[in-house]
Design a protein around this motif. Sequence first.
Motif, PDB file in Angstrom:
ATOM      1  N   LEU A  57      -6.408  97.758  21.037  1.00  0.00           N
ATOM      2  CA  LEU A  57      -5.518  96.958  20.750  1.00  0.00           C
ATOM      3  C   LEU A  57      -5.466  95.625  21.298  1.00  0.00           C
ATOM      4  N   PRO A  58      -5.731  94.577  20.789  1.00  0.00           N
ATOM      5  CA  PRO A  58      -5.609  93.186  21.517  1.00  0.00           C
ATOM      6  C   PRO A  58      -4.181  93.084  22.029  1.00  0.00           C
ATOM      7  N   GLY A  59      -4.403  92.803  23.480  1.00  0.00           N
ATOM      8  CA  GLY A  59      -3.246  92.343  24.171  1.00  0.00           C
ATOM      9  C   GLY A  59      -2.675  93.678  25.012  1.00  0.00           C
ATOM     10  N   ASP A  60      -3.382  94.883  24.515  1.00  0.00           N
ATOM     11  CA  ASP A  60      -3.055  95.967  25.370  1.00  0.00           C
ATOM     12  C   ASP A  60      -4.329  97.011  25.098  1.00  0.00           C
ATOM     13  N   PRO A  61      -5.466  96.937  26.116  1.00  0.00           N
ATOM     14  CA  PRO A  61      -6.716  97.580  25.759  1.00  0.00           C
ATOM     15  C   PRO A  61      -6.565  98.899  25.920  1.00  0.00           C
ATOM     16  N   ALA A  62      -5.435  99.571  26.520  1.00  0.00           N
ATOM     17  CA  ALA A  62      -5.392 100.872  27.015  1.00  0.00           C
ATOM     18  C   ALA A  62      -4.846 101.678  25.715  1.00  0.00           C
ATOM     19  N   LYS A  67      -8.203 101.959  12.136  1.00  0.00           N
ATOM     20  CA  LYS A  67      -7.956 100.861  11.301  1.00  0.00           C
ATOM     21  C   LYS A  67      -9.393 100.839  10.249  1.00  0.00           C
ATOM     22  N   ARG A  68      -9.316 100.246   9.006  1.00  0.00           N
ATOM     23  CA  ARG A  68     -10.629 100.132   8.302  1.00  0.00           C
ATOM     24  C   ARG A  68     -11.167  98.660   8.688  1.00  0.00           C
ATOM     25  N   ALA A  69     -12.445  98.928   8.749  1.00  0.00           N
ATOM     26  CA  ALA A  69     -13.143  97.653   9.068  1.00  0.00           C
ATOM     27  C   ALA A  69     -13.482  96.834   7.730  1.00  0.00           C
ATOM     28  N   GLN A  70     -12.864  95.534   7.503  1.00  0.00           N
ATOM     29  CA  GLN A  70     -12.982  94.893   6.250  1.00  0.00           C
ATOM     30  C   GLN A  70     -14.431  93.933   6.267  1.00  0.00           C
ATOM     31  N   TRP A  71     -14.364  93.170   7.224  1.00  0.00           N
ATOM     32  CA  TRP A  71     -15.454  91.916   7.483  1.00  0.00           C
ATOM     33  C   TRP A  71     -16.007  91.777   8.865  1.00  0.00           C
ATOM     34  N   HIS A  72     -16.944  91.268   9.100  1.00  0.00           N
ATOM     35  CA  HIS A  72     -17.242  90.962  10.367  1.00  0.00           C
ATOM     36  C   HIS A  72     -17.549  89.295  10.129  1.00  0.00           C
ATOM     37  N   GLY A  73     -16.974  88.772  11.178  1.00  0.00           N
ATOM     38  CA  GLY A  73     -17.177  87.258  11.411  1.00  0.00           C
ATOM     39  C   GLY A  73     -17.552  86.921  12.738  1.00  0.00           C
ATOM     40  N   GLU A  74     -17.577  85.502  12.926  1.00  0.00           N
ATOM     41  CA  GLU A  74     -17.961  85.192  14.211  1.00  0.00           C
ATOM     42  C   GLU A  74     -16.961  85.584  15.188  1.00  0.00           C
ATOM     43  N   ASP A  75     -15.857  85.703  15.199  1.00  0.00           N
ATOM     44  CA  ASP A  75     -14.964  86.126  16.073  1.00  0.00           C
ATOM     45  C   ASP A  75     -14.712  87.553  16.405  1.00  0.00           C
ATOM     46  N   TRP A  78     -12.508  92.099  11.243  1.00  0.00           N
ATOM     47  CA  TRP A  78     -11.157  92.177  10.651  1.00  0.00           C
ATOM     48  C   TRP A  78     -10.659  93.414  10.473  1.00  0.00           C
ATOM     49  N   LEU A  79      -9.709  93.986  10.879  1.00  0.00           N
ATOM     50  CA  LEU A  79      -9.307  95.311  10.637  1.00  0.00           C
ATOM     51  C   LEU A  79      -8.038  95.475   9.815  1.00  0.00           C
ATOM     52  N   ARG A  85       2.499  99.040   4.103  1.00  0.00           N
ATOM     53  CA  ARG A  85       3.935  99.325   4.156  1.00  0.00           C
ATOM     54  C   ARG A  85       4.544 100.165   5.203  1.00  0.00           C
ATOM     55  N   ALA A  86       3.464 100.660   6.074  1.00  0.00           N
ATOM     56  CA  ALA A  86       3.806 101.608   7.153  1.00  0.00           C
ATOM     57  C   ALA A  86       4.748 100.805   8.172  1.00  0.00           C
ATOM     58  N   SER A  87       5.814 101.383   8.445  1.00  0.00           N
ATOM     59  CA  SER A  87       6.656 101.132   9.575  1.00  0.00           C
ATOM     60  C   SER A  87       5.966 100.803  10.815  1.00  0.00           C
ATOM     61  N   GLY A  88       6.037  99.778  11.370  1.00  0.00           N
ATOM     62  CA  GLY A  88       5.338  99.411  12.745  1.00  0.00           C
ATOM     63  C   GLY A  88       3.754  99.269  12.606  1.00  0.00           C
ATOM     64  N   ARG A  89       3.304  99.307  11.542  1.00  0.00           N
ATOM     65  CA  ARG A  89       1.661  99.016  11.422  1.00  0.00           C
ATOM     66  C   ARG A  89       1.226  97.631  11.984  1.00  0.00           C
ATOM     67  N   ARG A  90       0.017  97.746  12.661  1.00  0.00           N
ATOM     68  CA  ARG A  90      -0.430  96.656  13.443  1.00  0.00           C
ATOM     69  C   ARG A  90      -1.841  96.381  12.922  1.00  0.00           C
ATOM     70  N   ASP A  91      -2.132  95.521  12.453  1.00  0.00           N
ATOM     71  CA  ASP A  91      -3.717  94.994  12.132  1.00  0.00           C
ATOM     72  C   ASP A  91      -3.978  93.654  12.256  1.00  0.00           C
ATOM     73  N   SER A  92      -5.046  93.509  11.924  1.00  0.00           N
ATOM     74  CA  SER A  92      -5.663  91.912  12.008  1.00  0.00           C
ATOM     75  C   SER A  92      -4.843  91.028  11.369  1.00  0.00           C
ATOM     76  N   TRP A  93      -3.909  91.150  10.359  1.00  0.00           N
ATOM     77  CA  TRP A  93      -2.896  90.338   9.935  1.00  0.00           C
ATOM     78  C   TRP A  93      -2.114  89.834  11.216  1.00  0.00           C
TER      79      TRP A  93
END
Length: 116
Positions: A57-62, A67-75, A78-79, A85-93
């Motif tokens: 998890l970015p910001g909390d690497p522990a 997640k599902r991998a959508q595409w790979h870019g330079e950075d 994208w997961l 709609r899940a409560s508390g879900r966190r992803d690349s959005w």
Amino acid sequence: MLKSAWSRNDLTREGEPRLMRVRVEGDSMRPALLPGDWLFVRRSAAVRPGDIVVARLPGDPAQLIVKRAQWHGEDGWWLESDNQRASGRRDSWDFGPVTEIVGRVVLRYWPLRRRA
């Protein structure tokens, strides 16, 4: 979010496990994965769009996320959650592309069967 444990049966030459097992927590990957599912994850495996992966998890690497991998870019990758709609879900959005992919899910091994 996930709970993780190492498999002792699949070791690399350096003594680091190639497989790890993780337990799914939360509803963000429904219907593909449910809370309480146990997964085998192949560390450092090649990832393709559509694969389910475990990442830090970015910001909390522990903290690990599944997640599902959508595409790979330079950075990075994208997961996305399968269940936006899940409560508390966190992803690349929420945090953008991810560079720290731990591995690719290769098998959901528990429970053996699901109730309908």
